[in-house]
Structure formats: C-alpha cells, structure tokens
Design an enzyme around this catalytic site. Sequence first.
Site, PDB file in Angstrom:
ATOM      1  N   LYS A 181       0.682  -1.216   0.202  1.00  0.00           N
ATOM      2  CA  LYS A 181      -0.299  -0.090   0.692  1.00  0.00           C
ATOM      3  C   LYS A 181       0.976   1.408   0.115  1.00  0.00           C
ATOM      4  O   LYS A 181       2.084   1.595   0.662  1.00  0.00           O
ATOM      5  CB  LYS A 181      -1.088  -0.295   1.194  1.00  0.00           C
ATOM      6  N   GLU A 215     -12.779  -2.966  10.138  1.00  0.00           N
ATOM      7  CA  GLU A 215     -13.188  -2.789   9.145  1.00  0.00           C
ATOM      8  C   GLU A 215     -14.704  -3.066   9.370  1.00  0.00           C
ATOM      9  O   GLU A 215     -15.106  -3.374  10.346  1.00  0.00           O
ATOM     10  CB  GLU A 215     -12.528  -4.820   8.361  1.00  0.00           C
ATOM     11  N   ASP A 234      -5.261 -13.895  11.392  1.00  0.00           N
ATOM     12  CA  ASP A 234      -5.582 -13.638  10.070  1.00  0.00           C
ATOM     13  C   ASP A 234      -4.918 -12.118   9.963  1.00  0.00           C
ATOM     14  O   ASP A 234      -4.471 -11.192   8.764  1.00  0.00           O
ATOM     15  CB  ASP A 234      -7.312 -13.628  10.045  1.00  0.00           C
ATOM     16  N   HIS A 239      -0.700  -8.469   8.891  1.00  0.00           N
ATOM     17  CA  HIS A 239      -0.353  -6.607   8.405  1.00  0.00           C
ATOM     18  C   HIS A 239       0.378  -6.078   9.821  1.00  0.00           C
ATOM     19  O   HIS A 239       0.332  -5.259   9.430  1.00  0.00           O
ATOM     20  CB  HIS A 239      -1.969  -6.589   8.258  1.00  0.00           C
ATOM     21  N   LYS A 339     -13.369  -6.640  12.820  1.00  0.00           N
ATOM     22  CA  LYS A 339     -14.630  -6.583  11.759  1.00  0.00           C
ATOM     23  C   LYS A 339     -16.073  -5.830  12.204  1.00  0.00           C
ATOM     24  O   LYS A 339     -15.569  -6.097  13.911  1.00  0.00           O
ATOM     25  CB  LYS A 339     -14.932  -8.554  11.440  1.00  0.00           C
TER      26      LYS A 339
END
Length: 491
Positions: A181, A215, A234, A239, A339
């Site tokens: 990114k 998110e 995850d 990340h 999430k």
Amino acid sequence: MVKAPDTSCDLMLFGALGDLASKKLFPALYQLDRAGLLSAGSRVLALARQDHDEDSARRLIRDRLQQHTPASSFDDESADRFLQRVSYCQLDFSTAEGYQQLEAWRSGREATLILYLATPPTMVAGIVAHIGRLACCDQQTRVVVEKPIGHDLPSSRHLNDQLAAVFDESQVFRIDHYLGKETVQNLIALRFANNLFASQWDQNHISHVEITVAESVGISGRWGYFDSAGQMRDMVQSHLLQLLCLLAMDPPSDLSADSIRDEKVKILKALRPMTSDMVQSHLVRGQYTAGSSGGKPVPGYLEEEGANRGSTTETFVALKVEIENWRWSGVPFYIRTGKRLPEKRSEVIIHFKPAPHYIFDPDQKHLANNKLIIRLQPDEGMALQILTKDQGLHKGMRLRQGPLELTFSEAFASDRIPDAYERLLLEVMKGNQYLFVRRDEIEHAWRWVDELLANCHECGAHPKRYAAGTWGPVASIAMTARDGRNWYEDA
Ligand code: BG6
C-alpha cells in the site's frame, strides 16, 4: 520515474479463476500493462482446474476484469491488448500429470519465470514439489506465496522448509499486501526523509502510539477459513505486526531488502512476551453479535452462513504491546483491529509528550501534546495536530488546536493511488524483495503470537461480545483508560 522491468517475465498464475486472481491480480496486471509497466514479451499463463478452452477462459477473465476495474481506467483497447498476453491451461494441481504441459509453454523462452500461488494454503507445498521437478524451474525462477504462511510456528516452519527444499530464500516472495500500500510505504519516507520526525521518534518525545485497522465487513462467505484463524492470526500476526515494525524500527542503512528486513526483525525479537499474568490487562478479544452496518441490520458472527454456533473465535483484538529496547522503553503501542466496526479505517496516531514546562492557561493543559495522525486508508493523508494562539484581541493567550493537513488526493490530484498488488507484482518482476516478508520475520511473528494465544487459552476467557457497528468491547476502552488514555476518534 518508474520503468518496466528490464527483462520480460512469464507469469504462471495458479488459481487464476479464484477470488484473489479475479479481484486483485488480473486488475493489477491490466493496470501495469496499461501504464506501460509490463515489459514487451511478458506473458501470463492462467492455471486452474476448470475445463475451458482458450477463448472461453479469456472471455471469463475479461468479464471479471471489467467487473473489478474502476470504469475510469477500463477501456476495450487496453483490455484486448492485455488479454493477448494471457493463455489458459487446465491443470489439477494435486497430481503430477499435467505439469509437463508447463514445459511446453516455457520451451525456448529466456524470460524470467514467476510462479504465483494464488491458491488455498494447503495446496502450496504440493505445487512447489511438482514444479520443482520441472526443467523450466531454475535458480532464476521466483515464487510468490500469499499469507497465511502457516497457522502457527511449527506449521509455518514446515511450509518454509518445503519452499526451501526447492528455492533459495532470494527466490521466495512472501506477500503481506499491506506492504504494497502506498501509504504504508510512505511510513518509510515520512520517518527517514524528514529529520524533523526522525529526531523526535523515541521514548524521549513520544508518549504512546495507536494503530487502528478497522473493517466494517463481517465474515460472510469465508467463515470456514476465518474461524480457524481468528483476527489474531488473520490480521495481527501479519498486517498489524508489519505496521508496528515499520513504525518502530531503527533507520536502515539503505533501502535494500535485507537492510529493511534486518531492522524489522530486531523489533519482532524485542516484543515483550505476553505472559499469562499480562493477558488480562494487555489483551481484549471480542466477537460481534447482531447489530447494524451502513444503516442495515446484520447478523452476529455466530449467525453467519455456515457458522458453528459454539465458536469462540475472536473477530476483534485490542492489545497493549511493549517493545523492550532503548528507543521504545516505556512507550506502549495500543493496537486494535476488528470486523464489523463502524467504518473501514486504518490509521496510526503518534502521541508526542508535552513540553517539559507548561506556561499557558491551566484549563487547557490537556491539549498540550502534539499528535501526528497518519491515515492509511481511506482518505489517505496525514495531519499534525499543533497548538497555536487563538485569534482575536479578547482571546489573550488562549490556545487552539488545529491540524497541519496533507490529503494525498488533493495534494497529488493527478495521480491515481495504485492498488497494493500493482506495486507488489511490479517489484516481483523486478526481483526486489524489500516489500516482501523474509522467513525469519514470519517465524518471529508466529513465536510471539503463539505464546500470546497459548496463555490466552490457558486462562480460558471467551471473547467479549460487541454489537456489530460499534468500536468493539468496552473492555478495549478500559484497557487504555487504565493508563489514563483513550482511543483517538477523529470524528
Ligand atoms: C486480509 C485478511 O489479509 O486483509 C482479511 O485476510 C482482511 O480478513 C483484509 O479483510 C483487509 O485488507 P484491506 O486491504 O481491505 O485492508
């Protein structure tokens, strides 16, 4: 000025009709071609198990390409030209028969061979073993693998060993797409091209750091994978820890892959282990229940399609991370990711310490620390919160907080922000590994996460509930409040 790689490439794309290839890889290759960044003669061999002839496969790939490319950068001429580079080959990845076809496609070619494994992780080792037996696979071949690299340290070592049996580490490109990114790369520019920040980047000047990767989506459609991983494996293991490393590492001596990765590894090794007595105060796990997203009602995690109703997998994590070295001693890094939070937002907030002696209105003392807000996505940019004198005769020496603001889309209005995969594919083709994760980075990250998870399971605490559309369990607010702090809300 970015240039196309010097040599042409033959890209074998395993899993070419899967989600990742359709949504990210073909659109990225198309954009590179459109920008003149694919060398003349470069080709793509799309490999999947479905039965298609060349024409029907190309039609399918074209339709998906159009679906996943912004209308403003899709045109028929560029798409047709790009698809000329693409051939299709039906292949059952799990059996040796069929791999010989790949030799025929490569025959007589000097172009660099790139194997992109956009397949479920369970297939990677098998493909690598089969391909390793082919004559076309040599010391110039590059292999690209997606996360997750394993499920824990032993499985990650096992997979890395299988890769190492065929390829040298210099041939392996492990993707963490956050590193591709633009705004994440910009952290390196921000820190090491601006002495203003470089000289202030330590425990003498910074009180604490926040990293939020939020998110709004839930887990619909990929419950099976996600439930065996959870937000910790995850997102945090990959990340979030990569972001933390880029923020915390010492200046590398140059921009070479190993200089950067050596510094990141030092941070991973310096992470304070999360022992069982710290789990209560330094970690919050959450799981979303029914709530709303974008104004519409959404189901809870346990009501998603395919859900195991008794799952205790976390969809939210907040952590207080400490780095045990001279630069960061006593500076907590609060990280949170989840999430079904209210919005998609990734940002970093650097909280600077106040000046040593305060001389203004005591009522305004709480304002007296600068903050650097780095917005990674969306609305990419940064803002430095500074204090100025409030204007007007009657204001005396009242202070006012305001941002020095840089919004990339306004400042660099002519440039489209490329997707992470465009940058990553270009760097693979050029053979630059600085945006890819080295074996020891992955393994140190797993070591830390494994210990944390083991201690967490030992204490038996279930994830705390939070309603979809909120900022996670209140315990995450309490975690920072115990230190006299709170999560920065830009709203
Ligand atoms: C992936 C995770 O690596 O990153 C997903 O597996 C997550 O769970 C995604 O949704 C987020 O990526 P981005 O680029 O949308 O922030």
